[in-house]
Write an enzyme that holds these catalytic residues in place. Sequence first.
Site, short mmCIF file in Angstrom:
data_model
loop_
_atom_site.label_atom_id
_atom_site.label_comp_id
_atom_site.label_asym_id
_atom_site.label_seq_id
_atom_site.Cartn_x
_atom_site.Cartn_y
_atom_site.Cartn_z
N HIS A 174 4.29 -7.20 -10.75
CA HIS A 174 4.52 -6.70 -9.40
C HIS A 174 3.94 -7.60 -8.31
CE1 HIS A 174 5.09 -3.61 -6.30
NE2 HIS A 174 3.82 -3.75 -5.95
N ASP A 189 7.55 -5.56 -13.90
CA ASP A 189 6.84 -4.82 -12.85
C ASP A 189 6.69 -3.38 -13.30
OD1 ASP A 189 6.05 -3.45 -10.56
OD2 ASP A 189 7.34 -4.61 -9.23
N SER A 201 6.51 -4.38 -1.98
CA SER A 201 6.01 -3.09 -2.45
C SER A 201 6.22 -2.05 -1.33
CB SER A 201 4.55 -3.22 -2.88
OG SER A 201 4.12 -2.11 -3.60
N TRP A 202 5.13 -1.38 -0.87
CA TRP A 202 5.30 -0.49 0.28
C TRP A 202 5.87 -1.25 1.48
CZ3 TRP A 202 6.05 3.70 2.94
CH2 TRP A 202 5.82 3.68 4.32
N GLY A 254 0.83 -1.20 0.00
CA GLY A 254 0.00 0.00 0.00
C GLY A 254 0.86 1.25 0.00
#
Length: 328
Positions: A307, A279, A122-123, A50
Amino acid sequence: MSVPAALADILYPEIEPYETGFLLAGDGQRVFWEQSGNPDGKPVVFLHGGPGGGTAPWHRRFFDPEAYRIILFDQRGCGRSTPHASDPAAELRFNTTWHLVADLELLRRNFGIARWQVFGGSWGSTLALAYAQSHPEVVSELVLRGIFTLRRHELEWFYEGGAAALFPDLWEDYLAPVPVIERSRMIEAYHRLLTDPDPAVHVPAAQAWTRWEASTVTLRPDPELVDAMTASESATAFARIENHYFLHGGWLREGQLIADAAAGALRGIPGVIVQGRYDACTPPMTAWDLHRAWPDAEFVMVDDAGHSAAEPGIAAALVAATDRFAAS
């Protein structure tokens, strides 16, 4: 989101938590956590993406439940944590990278854990790096996927127009809620829309922001993922929190996480960096920059993936990494 059938033979079997609760993190924040697997196993903490994505039951399945004590938690404002950012009255000023780093450390201490593996994509990779660079002595390993460090050119690529070169049709939908005169600064324009108290304004904006991301994180379109992520409540929290972080550059100095890795902040911490070749959300350039700055980590490029951790090649590489570290 249900787990694709292709992952059935890659991930570990479904399990249920043996304990759940809330961390009283201060600032009125109640952070949901759960534990599953082996209570006497090697501790690992899962950091979701996120920011604002929340955890899901299938996230437990990257870890051997006989070997690992698996800790999942929903970061401030999302998932089962409260106050939930889908409420326009929810205050986001107590939701920053450094608040989350502090929550992680409070969680570790409350569980009586001396050292733990930190797993994030990711985040979640951003938060894992920020945490490990702040508290390297308590991190046994890092397993990271889809590296994202909130450098300005990373944000501009995905949220300000770069990735439109690959997805011009989807980009039009992302542009649609924003007046033409504001489109030169999309993150700022969306901030105005997402903080509007009127649901007729902030909900469609949140769904457009989230649809853009959900439609581009997989190598092939995944309509089920898009539908799940764009449900109004989850999309509103997701978009509001992401936009809040990106507007402020994650409260990081420009290039901080890569620079600090190069300066030795991660020295001695073993790790694995898993990156999809295609990605489009967090392109491989950032993972490669981290690899060069942090030679202790193994670099795994997955040639048939984008991703998402739900893509078979990415999932297999992540399970291989956790299996490798299970007994160390």
